[in-house]
Design a protein around this motif. Structure first.
Motif, PDB file in Angstrom:
ATOM      1  N   HIS A  80       4.510  14.463 -76.902  1.00  0.00           N
ATOM      2  CA  HIS A  80       5.725  13.656 -77.062  1.00  0.00           C
ATOM      3  C   HIS A  80       6.743  13.933 -75.952  1.00  0.00           C
ATOM      4  N   GLY A  81       7.781  13.127 -75.939  1.00  0.00           N
ATOM      5  CA  GLY A  81       8.819  13.231 -74.920  1.00  0.00           C
ATOM      6  C   GLY A  81       9.748  14.403 -75.140  1.00  0.00           C
ATOM      7  N   ASN A  82      10.884  14.395 -74.446  1.00  0.00           N
ATOM      8  CA  ASN A  82      11.762  15.564 -74.400  1.00  0.00           C
ATOM      9  C   ASN A  82      12.748  15.646 -75.554  1.00  0.00           C
ATOM     10  N   ALA A  83      12.767  14.646 -76.436  1.00  0.00           N
ATOM     11  CA  ALA A  83      13.742  14.653 -77.532  1.00  0.00           C
ATOM     12  C   ALA A  83      13.050  14.593 -78.884  1.00  0.00           C
ATOM     13  N   GLY A  84      13.740  15.105 -79.904  1.00  0.00           N
ATOM     14  CA  GLY A  84      13.235  15.041 -81.267  1.00  0.00           C
ATOM     15  C   GLY A  84      12.119  16.026 -81.536  1.00  0.00           C
ATOM     16  N   PHE A 148      -2.646  11.630 -74.294  1.00  0.00           N
ATOM     17  CA  PHE A 148      -1.639  10.562 -74.315  1.00  0.00           C
ATOM     18  C   PHE A 148      -0.261  11.208 -74.182  1.00  0.00           C
ATOM     19  N   GLY A 149       0.461  10.883 -73.104  1.00  0.00           N
ATOM     20  CA  GLY A 149       1.782  11.460 -72.891  1.00  0.00           C
ATOM     21  C   GLY A 149       2.850  10.396 -72.751  1.00  0.00           C
ATOM     22  N   GLU A 150       3.950  10.566 -73.480  1.00  0.00           N
ATOM     23  CA  GLU A 150       5.084   9.657 -73.329  1.00  0.00           C
ATOM     24  C   GLU A 150       6.208  10.378 -72.594  1.00  0.00           C
ATOM     25  N   SER A 151       6.802   9.718 -71.615  1.00  0.00           N
ATOM     26  CA  SER A 151       7.943  10.239 -70.856  1.00  0.00           C
ATOM     27  C   SER A 151       7.624  11.629 -70.303  1.00  0.00           C
ATOM     28  N   LEU A 152       8.412  12.646 -70.624  1.00  0.00           N
ATOM     29  CA  LEU A 152       8.139  13.998 -70.123  1.00  0.00           C
ATOM     30  C   LEU A 152       6.759  14.485 -70.549  1.00  0.00           C
ATOM     31  N   GLY A 153       6.322  14.066 -71.736  1.00  0.00           N
ATOM     32  CA  GLY A 153       4.993  14.463 -72.199  1.00  0.00           C
ATOM     33  C   GLY A 153       3.881  13.972 -71.296  1.00  0.00           C
ATOM     34  N   GLY A 154       4.154  12.897 -70.527  1.00  0.00           N
ATOM     35  CA  GLY A 154       3.156  12.409 -69.590  1.00  0.00           C
ATOM     36  C   GLY A 154       2.896  13.389 -68.465  1.00  0.00           C
ATOM     37  N   ALA A 155       3.950  14.077 -68.025  1.00  0.00           N
ATOM     38  CA  ALA A 155       3.777  15.086 -66.980  1.00  0.00           C
ATOM     39  C   ALA A 155       2.916  16.231 -67.497  1.00  0.00           C
TER      40      ALA A 155
END
Length: 279
Positions: A80-84, A148-155
């Motif tokens: 997941h991304g950098n928030a939540g 599968f990465g979204e936003s920061l999770g993609g890096a």
């Protein structure tokens, strides 16, 4: 002249103070973790296994393994991304479940019920621990795993894909690197000199050999569309670019049925090819 000199000195001192603040407080500009878990899969009728895994540096990560409703097409390892935290990714879980994929979603250190505090090195260690859980504990073949990465999770997903050999990699609304993104968000700061974080997705992607799907929206107000285009250009074949619509927090793949079906077609085709090659 004295007043002008004092004003210049004051402004210079203020700018220097801002640079120091940005340098030492960068983690607060990168990570926005939430500890409270607001949702669990069973609230949507999804059976799931609570998972606790240990990292190489002794942190404890919390996650969920959500099995497909019948014979799984493959397994998605979600970053997941950098928030939540993972409880804010309900729609992804529902989409993957309905498409027929197992999903393993976990929180980085410092997020949700995971121990520790987030850091770039730490998120990479967390990714390695999640991969080890799926390939060793769950005994899932690497060729049947989709990162599968979204936003920061993609890096983070791209970093892992460069180290391992997954069946496919999906990058949704992902930046090419933190310094490149920060230089656009904060053009008045020498961010390339100040940055203590890299998350260099485009560099990692050059070492990725598995099929890659890049999804991005021209209306993304946080990560400009050209970042997705640049990542796609670097990715090796076979690859697919999926154009989304809406802002950074709105253009999700699950938002439209045709996007989810395009994702499913790409993944199922590539995992099927990987299965035939391994026979």
């Amino acid at each position: 002249m004295r007043m002008l000199l004092k004003l210049v000195i004051f402004m210079a001192a203020g700018y220097a103070a801002l640079l120091l603040l940005v340098f030492f407080a960068q983690s607060y500009l990168i990570y926005f973790p939430q500890r409270n878990i607001t949702f669990t899969p069973d609230r949507e009728g999804l059976a799931y296994e609570p998972v606790t895994i240990a990292t190489a540096d002794k942190e404890t990560l919390h996650g969920w393994f959500v099995p497909a409703p019948s014979a799984a097409k493959g397994t998605i390892l979600f970053f997941h991304g950098n928030a939540g935290n993972i409880s804010h990714r309900r729609d992804y879980l529902l989409t993957f479940y309905r498409l027929g994929y197992n999903t393993f979603i976990f929180d980085y250190r410092g997020y949700g019920r995971s121990s520790g505090s987030p850091s770039e090195t730490g998120t990479y260690q967390d990714a390695s621990a999640a991969w080890q859980y799926l390939t060793e504990i769950k005994a899932i073949p690497p060729s049947r795993i989709v990162l599968f990465g979204e936003s920061l999770g993609g890096a983070v997903a791209a970093w892992l894909a460069a180290k391992q050999k997954p069946g496919a990699l999906v990058l949704a609304s992902v930046f090419i690197s933190v310094p490149d993104l920060a230089s656009e968000l904060y053009p008045f700061l020498p961010v390339r000199l100040l940055s203590r974080f890299q998350y260099n997705t485009i560099d990692y992607l050059q070492s990725v050999t598995c099929p890659v799907l890049v999804a991005h929206s021209p209306q993304d107000e946080i990560v400009p569309f050209w970042h997705g285009q640049a990542l796609f250009q670097v990715a090796a074949e076979p690859k697919l670019f999926l154009t989304l619509q809406g802002g950074h927090n709105e253009g999700f793949i699950f938002s439209r049925k045709e996007w989810a079906m395009a994702l499913d077609d790409f993944i199922s085709t590539r995992l099927g090819e990987a299965g035939r090659l391994s026979q």
